[in-house]
Every structure is written in structure tokens, then in C-alpha cells.
Design an enzyme around this catalytic site. Structure first.
Site, short mmCIF file in Angstrom:
data_model
loop_
_atom_site.label_atom_id
_atom_site.label_comp_id
_atom_site.label_asym_id
_atom_site.label_seq_id
_atom_site.Cartn_x
_atom_site.Cartn_y
_atom_site.Cartn_z
N HIS A 63 -11.46 41.69 -10.72
CA HIS A 63 -10.68 41.92 -11.94
C HIS A 63 -11.24 41.05 -13.07
CE1 HIS A 63 -7.36 44.24 -10.26
NE2 HIS A 63 -7.25 43.37 -9.27
N CYS A 85 -9.91 46.96 -7.14
CA CYS A 85 -9.03 46.33 -6.16
C CYS A 85 -8.30 47.40 -5.34
CB CYS A 85 -8.09 45.36 -6.85
SG CYS A 85 -7.41 44.11 -5.74
#
Length: 485
Positions: A428, A331
């Protein structure tokens, strides 16, 4: 009527989140429909619900303890810190505003309505709702407009049980002092107290326990010994991050960013016996002998990139690569690895662009739209499927995207450098998938165990419930919830 009870703390980090999760599992095992609720949470470690909304990671764990999917209504107000004095405000799962603390104080009265709306929705589907407070009600300077502790308890008419942390010392003063500073109306809501995190023989605290009961008039619900398996459950607060896992062998190094976010990616790796995970605090060098350097997510990517460079970690990273380490950015960490990060609209601060670490041939542009979704992905190298989630702003494009780390619905996701040493992804949570985790670690030369991460979390929740059944008066807690106010 739905039974309700609120666990508040005599201070921060007294163990409220685990107490709610444990009691939720206790009563779910008894056949009750249980739901967790936290009116206001502050955390950058968010979870994504099936509705595509954000809630605190602790409420997702508590939902698991109840045996139900997480819901946006379990945590209607989520504050995600972006600076020392400001935070993003998430209301019922969607971004509502970004404001400073003083501005948020003025905003709170209008947020009670969605809080009570979400609470009513949970009550309608449950036999028991267990509410978690935030911080401490003893912070009476924050009582005006409160929606997290006594302000909510008064508005929703929910009885309160106060938990104290004996491990940090002064627990008698914590609990008796809380009663001393609260006004009579708020004190009338408190029906019992718990002592948490006791080490040693609990009988040594008999006199102190009796003293608290006599001074406050509140019912004692137990002295809870230290729960040794707490580390097996996902942590919500960055302050609770373990610096080093118990595993040995393959060495993963993680720089602790100033605004680290969604660090639950580390939990399954820390559970691996053949893997050592080290979280490196600011001011310390990144060990260049690492096998893998994992740059985690960030709530403020550009600011954390500056923080990364200020520690000299960019130099350490290059040295580690030269010695044979691999690098994975997730991310915000993925965005940092690229050539540039542009923020033309000033979403994260002053409009402009900054050079990235230059380890991936990609570029990121920050955009106002926030992507929040559960994602099914396939590991491009092994074909292993996994479910993860996305919480990010920004689009990342460039030649290295032609070598994706994953595919999502047949489309490329993430990027890999031509030599295979640097990887990035927006996803994630994928390390929770046992097959993918084993394939990924195996591809790097690491030995992965055969244990199921999800089963390990379930086992820890069961042990937590057993722990509470053995040491807390669960029947008395349920009676308080059912009697109400």
C-alpha cells in the site's frame, strides 16, 4: 505542565479530525511541541508507524501536521470492523482480540490503562497535546465504561471544546442538546464550542452563535467557513470517499468493497489532473470502458469477494479485460485475483477455501500471523524506488509470482500475468511516491503531472492552519488548554 485540550463533536463527521490537524499545525508553527491523540478510533484505513504498529490514518495526518513521525501512542485503541457487529481490536499497535460489539463493551474498562499510558507518554514529550474524541458525547447510552469521549476526559482531566456541524442543519440543537443530556460532572469539562462547515456569510449566524453561548455558558471560539481544500487531505472514513476525482483522461475505476481498507492508495491518483478516478458504489456496474480497474484492500477478503460477485462485478471485470482494460489488485484485492483463497483456521470466518477470480495464477492461504511493516520497494519495470507499507494476513504463491510487480530487498513481491494485463501486490501507499506513480501510469499510457503529492498535502495543511488562524480564536483555545481543569 503539558497543556491539553480535547476536541469532541456534537455528532459524527463534524470535522474533528481536520480540526485537530489544523490546530496542530497552527501551534507547531508557533514553535510548540505538539502531539495528536485519539484514545479510540474505528477505521479500516490504518497507517503503519515506524515501530511497525497500526494507528488510524487520521492520526498519521495529524502527526504530519505536527512535523513528527506517527507513533503507536497517538491512537492506542484501533477498532477495525470485520462485520456489521464485530471488529478486530488493536491495542497499542498489536492485535488484541476479535469480538462483537457487546463483548467489546465489557472489555472497555480494562483498556483505559493502555489509553492513559499512551497519553502520559505523549505528554512527556510535548508542550501541547490535542485530543480527538470519537462520535459524540451525547450518546449517553454509551457513557458507562467510555474511553473515547467524556470517560477519557474525566480520567485524564482534560478540558473539552465541543464542535458542531452547521452544514447538516440543527447546530443549535446539536450543541445545546448535548449540554442537556450530559450530567453535571461531564458538562463541567466543556469550556468552549466551535461551529464548523459554515457556507455563506458567517454574520448571518450571529444571533444563533450568541444564543448558544447564552444557553450553555460556554465560550464561543468561532464560526469556521467551509474549508474548500479538505479534499486534498487523506480521508479516513470510507463514507468520505469521493465518488469521482476532478481529473480527466485516463480512466481508473475502483469498486467500493463492503469492507474496503487502506484506500489512501487512491488519494495520489485522485490528485492527478490527467487521471479520472471513479469509485463505483454497490449495485452499479463496473464501467467496461475503464483503462484500469483497481481492486482495493479489504478487511475481510473472502466476504468481500462474495460481495464483489453479488454485484456482478466479476462479469464486468472480464468484459473490461476483453475491451483492453488492465487490472491491479492491492492486498485483499490481490488475493481475490488468484485461483483460490484458503482459510483453514477460520481466521476470517468459517474454515474452508473459496475460488478466486482466477485472473492471476497464484493461491493464497490465510495465516494467523499479521504482517505490519513499512516497506522499501523497487518497481520491477522502471527501477523507481518507493516507500509503502504492508498490513495483511496470508501468504500468496504461484507461477505468476515469477513476474513480480516489485522487488523488496532483492526478493520478488507481487505478481503479473503473462500477458501483462493483470497485476497484484501486497504493498500500500506506493502511489504517494511521485517517481513511481509517473512511471506506473506512463507504462499504462496515462499522462501524469509534475506535481509532488506530498507537497500538495503540506500545502493543504498550511492552508488549513491559515483558515483556522483567520476564523477561530486560537489564542483562546490555547488558553483553555494551558489552564486545564
Amino acid at each position: 505542565m503539558t497543556a491539553t485540550v480535547m476536541i469532541q463533536g456534537a455528532g459524527s463527521n463534524v470535522g474533528k479530525s481536520l480540526l485537530v490537524a489544523g490546530f496542530a499545525r497552527v501551534f507547531a508553527r508557533r514553535g510548540l511541541r505538539v502531539r495528536p491523540f485519539k484514545p479510540q478510533n474505528m477505521s479500516n484505513n490504518a497507517a503503519v508507524t515506524p515501530e511497525g504498529a497500526e494507528i488510524g490514518r487520521a492520526q498519521a495526518l495529524q502527526a504530519m501536521a505536527c512535523g513528527v513521525p506517527p507513533s503507536v501512542h497517538m491512537n492506542p485503541i484501533l477498532l477495525k470492523p470485520e462485520s456489521e457487529i464485530g471488529a478486530q481490536v488493536i491495542v497499542q499497535g498489536s492485535r488484541f482480540a476479535t469480538c462483537k460489539a457487546r463483548e467489546y463493551s465489557a472489555m472497555k474498562p480494562q483498556l483505559m490503562a493502555p489509553v492513559l499510558d499512551s497519553f502520559a507518554r505523549l505528554k512527556a514529550e510535548a508542550d501541547l497535546v490535542i485530543v480527538e474524541g470519537a462520535g459524540s458525547p451525547a450518546e449517553v447510552n454509551l457513557r458507562a465504561g467510555d474511553i473515547a469521549n467524556m470517560g477519557f476526559a474525566q480520567a485524564a482531566r482534560v478540558p473539552v471544546v465541543l464542535a458542531g456541524d452547521i452544514d447538516r442543519g440543527g447546530v443549535i440543537a446539536q450543541i445545546v442538546g448535548t449540554q442537556a443530556v450530559l450530567d453535571a460532572a461531564d458538562n463541567a469539562l466543556i469550556k468552549g464550542f466551535l461551529i464548523n462547515k459554515f457556507r455563506g456569510d458567517p454574520r448571518l449566524f450571529d444571533d444563533g452563535y450568541r444564543m448558544i453561548a447564552e444557553r450553555t455558558g460556554w465560550q464561543g471560539l468561532g464560526v469556521l467557513p467551509w474549508f474548500a481544500d479538505a479534499h486534498r487531505l487523506p480521508a479516513e472514513d470510507a463514507a468520505d470517499l469521493r465518488r469521482k476525482s476532478a481529473g480527466a483522461g485516463f480512466r481508473i475505476v475502483v469498486p467500493q468493497l463492503n469492507r474496503i481498507a487502506n484506500f489512501d492508495d487512491l488519494d495520489p491518483l485522485m490528485a492527478e489532473p490527467g487521471v479520472s478516478v471513479e469509485v463505483i458504489a454497490p449495485g452499479l456496474p463496473l464501467p467496461v470502458e475503464a483503462d484500469l480497474i483497481l481492486i482495493p484492500g479489504s478487511k475481510s477478503t473472502i466476504a468481500d469477494l462474495a460481495h464483489f460477485r453479488a454485484q456482478g462485478w466479476d462479469i464486468d471485470l472480464q468484459a473490461a479485460l476483453r475491451r483492453g482494460a488492465k487490472v491491479l489488485g492491492l492486498c485483499g484485492g490481490y488475493q481475490m485475483l488468484g485461483r483460490t483463497i484458503a482459510d483453514p483456521e477460520g481466521i476470517e470466518g468459517v474454515p474452508g477455501a473459496v475460488p478466486g477470480l482466477g485472473l492471476l495464477d497464484v493461491e493464497t492461504v490465510m495465516t494467523p500471523e499479521k504482517r505490519v511493516t513499512l516497506t522499501e520497494a523497487v518497481h520491477a519495470a522502471s527501477g523507481e524506488a518507493a516507500q509503502g507499507y504492508e498490513i495483511h494476513i496470508g501468504r500468496t504463491e504461484g507461477p505468476d509470482r515469477g513476474r513480480p510487480l516489485f522487488t523488496v530487498d532483492g526478493q520478488p513481491e507481487g505478481a503479473i500475468r503473462a500477458d501483462g494485463k493483470v497485476m497484484g501486490s501486497y504493498l500500500h501507499g506506493l502511489f504517494s511516491a511521485d517517481g513511481f506513480r509517473r512511471a506506473f501510469l506512463g507504462g499504462l499510457g496515462a499522462t501524469s503531472g509534475n506535481a509532488s503529492y506530498a507537497e500538495g498535502v503540506e500545502d493543504a495543511l498550511e492552508k488549513l492552519a491559515d483558515h483556522l488562524e483567520a476564523h477561530a480564536d486560537c489564542d483562546a483555545l490555547l488558553a483553555i488548554a494551558r489552564k486545564g481543569l
